[in-house]
Scaffold this motif. Structure first.
Motif, short mmCIF file in Angstrom:
data_model
loop_
_atom_site.label_atom_id
_atom_site.label_comp_id
_atom_site.label_asym_id
_atom_site.label_seq_id
_atom_site.Cartn_x
_atom_site.Cartn_y
_atom_site.Cartn_z
N ALA A 125 82.88 42.56 40.73
CA ALA A 125 82.33 43.17 41.95
C ALA A 125 83.06 44.47 42.28
N ALA A 126 84.37 44.51 42.08
CA ALA A 126 85.13 45.73 42.36
C ALA A 126 84.67 46.87 41.47
N ALA A 127 84.49 46.59 40.18
CA ALA A 127 84.01 47.62 39.27
C ALA A 127 82.61 48.08 39.66
N ARG A 128 81.75 47.13 40.03
CA ARG A 128 80.38 47.48 40.46
C ARG A 128 80.40 48.40 41.67
N PRO A 181 82.33 42.98 48.21
CA PRO A 181 81.31 41.99 48.54
C PRO A 181 80.81 41.29 47.28
N LEU A 182 80.57 40.00 47.39
CA LEU A 182 80.09 39.21 46.26
C LEU A 182 78.60 38.91 46.42
N ARG A 183 77.94 38.71 45.31
CA ARG A 183 76.52 38.41 45.33
C ARG A 183 76.28 37.01 45.90
N LYS A 184 75.13 36.83 46.52
CA LYS A 184 74.74 35.51 47.00
C LYS A 184 74.34 34.65 45.80
#
Length: 201
Positions: A125-128, A181-184
């Protein structure tokens, strides 16, 4: 459990491979007594684990977990790929060297995924988020107008898109978010879905 994502990001290059975005992160659920970074000088770094985005569009992670038929070489990269929103076919896991910096390299107790799940998600998520920020800045649009999909950053309203590898230099100049933020889980396309096992490198 909390991930430890380095505030330092590295852009490396070589004549053969081109640029690569390297994001160090701690792969274990517990921080060991060894240091995350052991550097002899400012140009030398030995991270606990790496997430690498290469100029050819490939994604690799290094870790100290062993594959003994339980499928960690598939499940661990799936976790990263889910959050990164990269092309799953281009994700690889590379076995870490036998070095204490990678923690206790044990296989047993069904702990590889359980202990690494949150940290791997946060690394992806950080890289995204760094790639999204880089694309938004290049297009001079709001971050909220962009999304990641299958190895590309897309601007929804104009249908513009940039491949991850086109954004490595700009992303490497940014600070990784400490709590991305993380995906649901309802939006997962890889986690919980059957996939062909990855090959060993």
């Amino acid at each position: 459990m909390s991930a430890v994502i380095s505030r330092r990001v590295f852009l490396t290059s070589s004549a053969a491979a081109g640029a690569a975005l390297l994001l160090p992160f701690h792969l274990s659920g517990r921080i060991r007594t060894h240091k995350l970074f052991e550097a002899s000088d400012s140009n030398s770094l030995s991270p606990n684990a790496w997430l690498e985005l290469s100029s050819d569009g490939g994604v690799k992670i290094w870790c100290g977990k062993s594959e003994m038929g339980q499928g960690v070489r598939t499940s661990l990269p799936m976790i990263v790929a889910e959050e990164l929103s990269c092309d799953w076919r281009r994700v690889q896991v590379v076995q870490a060297d036998l070095d204490r910096k990678y923690g206790e390299q044990l296989t047993g107790g069904s702990g590889s995924v359980r202990d690494s799940y949150e940290n791997l998600r946060k690394a992806g998520a950080a890289a995204r988020e760094m790639l999204l920020a880089a694309a938004a800045a290049q297009w001079n649009v709001a971050r909220s107008e962009c999304h990641a999909e299958n190895g590309f950053i897309l601007h929804t309203s104009t249908e513009r898109k940039l491949a991850f590898e086109q954004l490595l230099a700009a992303a490497a100049a940014l600070q990784p978010p400490a709590d991305p933020p993380l995906r649901k889980s309802a939006d997962f396309t890889l986690i919980g879905k059957p996939q062909r096992r990855t090959t060993q490198n």
